[in-house]
Motif scaffolding. Structure first.
Motif, mmCIF file in Angstrom:
data_model
loop_
_atom_site.group_PDB
_atom_site.id
_atom_site.type_symbol
_atom_site.label_atom_id
_atom_site.label_comp_id
_atom_site.label_asym_id
_atom_site.label_seq_id
_atom_site.Cartn_x
_atom_site.Cartn_y
_atom_site.Cartn_z
ATOM 1 N N VAL A 31 0.849 -1.185 0.000
ATOM 2 C CA VAL A 31 0.000 0.000 0.000
ATOM 3 C C VAL A 31 0.890 1.242 0.000
ATOM 4 C CG1 VAL A 31 -1.498 1.383 1.517
ATOM 5 C CG2 VAL A 31 -2.039 -1.015 1.084
ATOM 6 N N LEU A 32 0.473 2.265 -0.738
ATOM 7 C CA LEU A 32 1.159 3.547 -0.721
ATOM 8 C C LEU A 32 0.432 4.498 0.222
ATOM 9 C CD1 LEU A 32 3.307 5.493 -1.985
ATOM 10 C CD2 LEU A 32 1.553 6.125 -3.650
ATOM 11 N N VAL A 33 1.185 5.147 1.095
ATOM 12 C CA VAL A 33 0.608 6.135 2.009
ATOM 13 C C VAL A 33 1.076 7.525 1.581
ATOM 14 C CG1 VAL A 33 0.387 6.904 4.399
ATOM 15 C CG2 VAL A 33 0.598 4.456 3.891
ATOM 16 N N ASP A 34 0.138 8.330 1.101
ATOM 17 C CA ASP A 34 0.355 9.672 0.566
ATOM 18 C C ASP A 34 1.055 9.624 -0.793
ATOM 19 O OD1 ASP A 34 -1.049 11.043 2.515
ATOM 20 O OD2 ASP A 34 0.697 11.347 3.781
ATOM 21 N N ALA A 35 0.991 10.767 -1.498
ATOM 22 C CA ALA A 35 1.446 10.770 -2.891
ATOM 23 C C ALA A 35 2.370 11.934 -3.230
ATOM 24 C CB ALA A 35 0.233 10.779 -3.825
ATOM 25 N N GLY A 36 3.008 12.511 -2.214
ATOM 26 C CA GLY A 36 4.085 13.449 -2.453
ATOM 27 C C GLY A 36 3.699 14.751 -3.123
ATOM 28 N N ILE A 37 4.733 15.482 -3.523
ATOM 29 C CA ILE A 37 4.540 16.796 -4.130
ATOM 30 C C ILE A 37 4.216 16.657 -5.621
ATOM 31 C CG2 ILE A 37 6.128 17.854 -2.476
ATOM 32 C CD1 ILE A 37 8.146 18.032 -4.885
ATOM 33 N N PRO A 38 3.727 17.708 -6.255
ATOM 34 C CA PRO A 38 3.504 17.666 -7.704
ATOM 35 C C PRO A 38 4.795 17.312 -8.458
ATOM 36 C CG PRO A 38 2.420 19.584 -6.762
ATOM 37 C CD PRO A 38 3.233 18.971 -5.662
ATOM 38 N N TYR A 39 4.636 16.597 -9.551
ATOM 39 C CA TYR A 39 5.723 16.192 -10.449
ATOM 40 C C TYR A 39 6.675 15.155 -9.841
ATOM 41 C CZ TYR A 39 4.018 20.467 -12.580
ATOM 42 O OH TYR A 39 3.207 21.441 -13.110
ATOM 43 N N SER A 40 6.252 14.497 -8.779
ATOM 44 C CA SER A 40 7.109 13.473 -8.171
ATOM 45 C C SER A 40 6.725 12.062 -8.591
ATOM 46 C CB SER A 40 7.066 13.576 -6.640
ATOM 47 O OG SER A 40 5.752 13.333 -6.153
ATOM 48 N N ALA A 41 5.716 11.912 -9.445
ATOM 49 C CA ALA A 41 5.209 10.580 -9.808
ATOM 50 C C ALA A 41 6.294 9.691 -10.401
ATOM 51 C CB ALA A 41 4.043 10.714 -10.790
ATOM 52 N N LYS A 42 7.114 10.236 -11.284
ATOM 53 C CA LYS A 42 8.166 9.457 -11.938
ATOM 54 C C LYS A 42 9.089 8.816 -10.911
ATOM 55 C CE LYS A 42 12.213 10.015 -14.952
ATOM 56 N NZ LYS A 42 12.987 10.992 -15.779
ATOM 57 N N PHE A 43 9.451 9.583 -9.894
ATOM 58 C CA PHE A 43 10.384 9.095 -8.885
ATOM 59 C C PHE A 43 9.709 8.093 -7.944
ATOM 60 C CE2 PHE A 43 11.450 13.440 -10.129
ATOM 61 C CZ PHE A 43 12.713 13.226 -10.684
ATOM 62 N N ILE A 44 8.440 8.324 -7.638
ATOM 63 C CA ILE A 44 7.701 7.376 -6.807
ATOM 64 C C ILE A 44 7.558 6.040 -7.527
ATOM 65 C CG2 ILE A 44 5.450 6.897 -5.748
ATOM 66 C CD1 ILE A 44 5.167 9.928 -5.281
ATOM 67 N N LEU A 45 7.232 6.087 -8.811
ATOM 68 C CA LEU A 45 7.095 4.866 -9.608
ATOM 69 C C LEU A 45 8.409 4.096 -9.673
ATOM 70 C CD1 LEU A 45 4.881 6.289 -12.486
ATOM 71 C CD2 LEU A 45 4.187 4.523 -10.853
ATOM 72 N N GLN A 46 9.507 4.805 -9.840
ATOM 73 C CA GLN A 46 10.812 4.153 -9.904
ATOM 74 C C GLN A 46 11.160 3.487 -8.576
ATOM 75 O OE1 GLN A 46 13.414 7.352 -11.123
ATOM 76 N NE2 GLN A 46 13.081 6.964 -13.305
ATOM 77 N N TYR A 47 10.880 4.192 -7.478
ATOM 78 C CA TYR A 47 11.192 3.633 -6.165
ATOM 79 C C TYR A 47 10.311 2.420 -5.869
ATOM 80 C CZ TYR A 47 12.288 3.419 -1.197
ATOM 81 O OH TYR A 47 12.696 2.992 0.043
ATOM 82 N N ALA A 48 9.028 2.534 -6.193
ATOM 83 C CA ALA A 48 8.117 1.406 -5.973
ATOM 84 C C ALA A 48 8.556 0.189 -6.782
ATOM 85 C CB ALA A 48 6.692 1.809 -6.357
ATOM 86 N N LYS A 49 8.999 0.401 -8.004
ATOM 87 C CA LYS A 49 9.452 -0.700 -8.849
ATOM 88 C C LYS A 49 10.699 -1.359 -8.265
ATOM 89 C CE LYS A 49 10.613 -1.889 -13.640
ATOM 90 N NZ LYS A 49 10.796 -1.363 -15.021
ATOM 91 N N SER A 50 11.577 -0.560 -7.676
ATOM 92 C CA SER A 50 12.793 -1.124 -7.078
ATOM 93 C C SER A 50 12.478 -2.010 -5.876
ATOM 94 C CB SER A 50 13.740 0.005 -6.651
ATOM 95 O OG SER A 50 13.274 0.685 -5.493
ATOM 96 N N LEU A 51 11.339 -1.749 -5.226
ATOM 97 C CA LEU A 51 10.943 -2.528 -4.048
ATOM 98 C C LEU A 51 10.042 -3.703 -4.386
ATOM 99 C CD1 LEU A 51 10.110 0.367 -1.555
ATOM 100 C CD2 LEU A 51 12.137 -1.085 -1.510
ATOM 101 N N PHE A 52 9.072 -3.464 -5.282
ATOM 102 C CA PHE A 52 8.015 -4.439 -5.514
ATOM 103 C C PHE A 52 7.901 -4.907 -6.962
ATOM 104 C CE2 PHE A 52 6.614 -1.481 -2.105
ATOM 105 C CZ PHE A 52 6.691 -2.369 -1.033
ATOM 106 N N GLY A 53 8.875 -4.544 -7.786
ATOM 107 C CA GLY A 53 8.817 -4.942 -9.183
ATOM 108 C C GLY A 53 7.640 -4.281 -9.886
ATOM 109 N N LYS A 54 6.966 -5.035 -10.728
ATOM 110 C CA LYS A 54 5.851 -4.481 -11.501
ATOM 111 C C LYS A 54 4.517 -4.556 -10.762
ATOM 112 C CE LYS A 54 7.890 -5.517 -16.022
ATOM 113 N NZ LYS A 54 7.693 -6.202 -17.327
#
Length: 257
Positions: A31-54
């Motif tokens: 589960v993701l808790v909160d979604a950060g500042i504007p324009y941070s989606a790319k970095f959140i997606l990359q970090y999530a992929k490094s932890l949980f794959g696809k």
């Protein structure tokens, strides 16, 4: 950054998010808790992929709907299309029916406070993905976690608590950096403070929420701003000192941990 077992933190410039794994029957859900500042989606997606794959999260939980906690939300939904959970009192700000109250930049002085009139405070327009969190109950999709209503910073602010190890994801109910100060934000100097004062319209409720969380006697705290803190006794001492000095009308004294 690993916060605790199956829980990871990520800083999006000025605001933190948390990624909670180890969920579901096979312990592979997250589960993701909160979604950060504007324009941070790319970095959140990359970090999530490094932890949980696809594997996408089974849900996104919002502690509240301020711009620095929902900034990447719409972009993330295009990638994941998952339910978004928030407290019922926060819903009107997430459907565009209300805007947050005007900031009060002089309650606690600092560069970040003085800039607050320029921060976005409009609601976001979400509808089909929204689900209501039930405060005070164990979350059925997050075994071992409890949702706690902690208003003051916003009407529908919530925090998440895992009793097993005393981990508290406090959102902005209180924070571990003086968010009103640009210097403190840049250096991440560890101090227990009330929520960002410029966006906290009900400081009396905020103090009550801090008291509620202090009674849980957390061993680990990770907040929406600042670094994680560890140690049950150290945290308790800091929180109760903060409560004693928290002025519901004006500024609170900093609590150095």
């Amino acid at each position: 950054m690993k916060i605790a077992s199956d829980v990871y933190g990520y800083k999006t410039a000025i605001a933190n998010i948390a990624l909670v794994g180890g969920l579901g029957k096979d312990k592979q859900d997250w589960v993701l808790v909160d979604a950060g500042i504007p324009y941070s989606a790319k970095f959140i997606l990359q970090y999530a992929k490094s932890l949980f794959g696809k594997k996408k999260p089974i849900a996104i939980i919002l502690t509240h709907g301020h711009f620095d906690h929902i900034g990447a939300l719409e972009t993330l939904l295009h990638e994941w299309d998952v339910p978004i959970y928030a407290h019922s009192e926060e819903m009107s700000y997430l459907t565009g029916e209300e805007v947050y109250p005007r900031p009060t930049p002089f309650v606690v002085k600092g560069v970040m406070s003085f800039l607050s009139p320029f921060y976005p405070r409009d609601g976001i327009q979400l509808h089909s993905n929204l689900k209501v969190l039930q405060s005070g109950e164990e979350l059925n999709f997050m075994e071992g976690w409890e949702c706690i209503h902690t208003p003051g910073h916003t009407k529908g602010h919530i925090s998440l608590y895992r009793k097993e190890d005393g981990l508290l994801l406090a959102g902005d109910a209180f924070v571990t950096v003086k968010q009103e100060s640009l210097f403190a934000v840049l250096t991440q100097k560890e101090e227990l403070h009330g929520p960002p004062a410029y966006f906290t319209p009900n400081r009396a409720e905020s103090r009550e929420s801090i008291m509620k969380l202090a009674k849980l006697e957390p061993s680990i705290i990770y907040t929406g701003h600042g670094k994680p803190l560890y140690g049950k006794e150290q945290i308790a001492k800091g929180l109760y000192r903060l409560i004693r000095h928290y002025d519901v009308g004006f500024a609170e004294s900093p609590t150095i941990v």
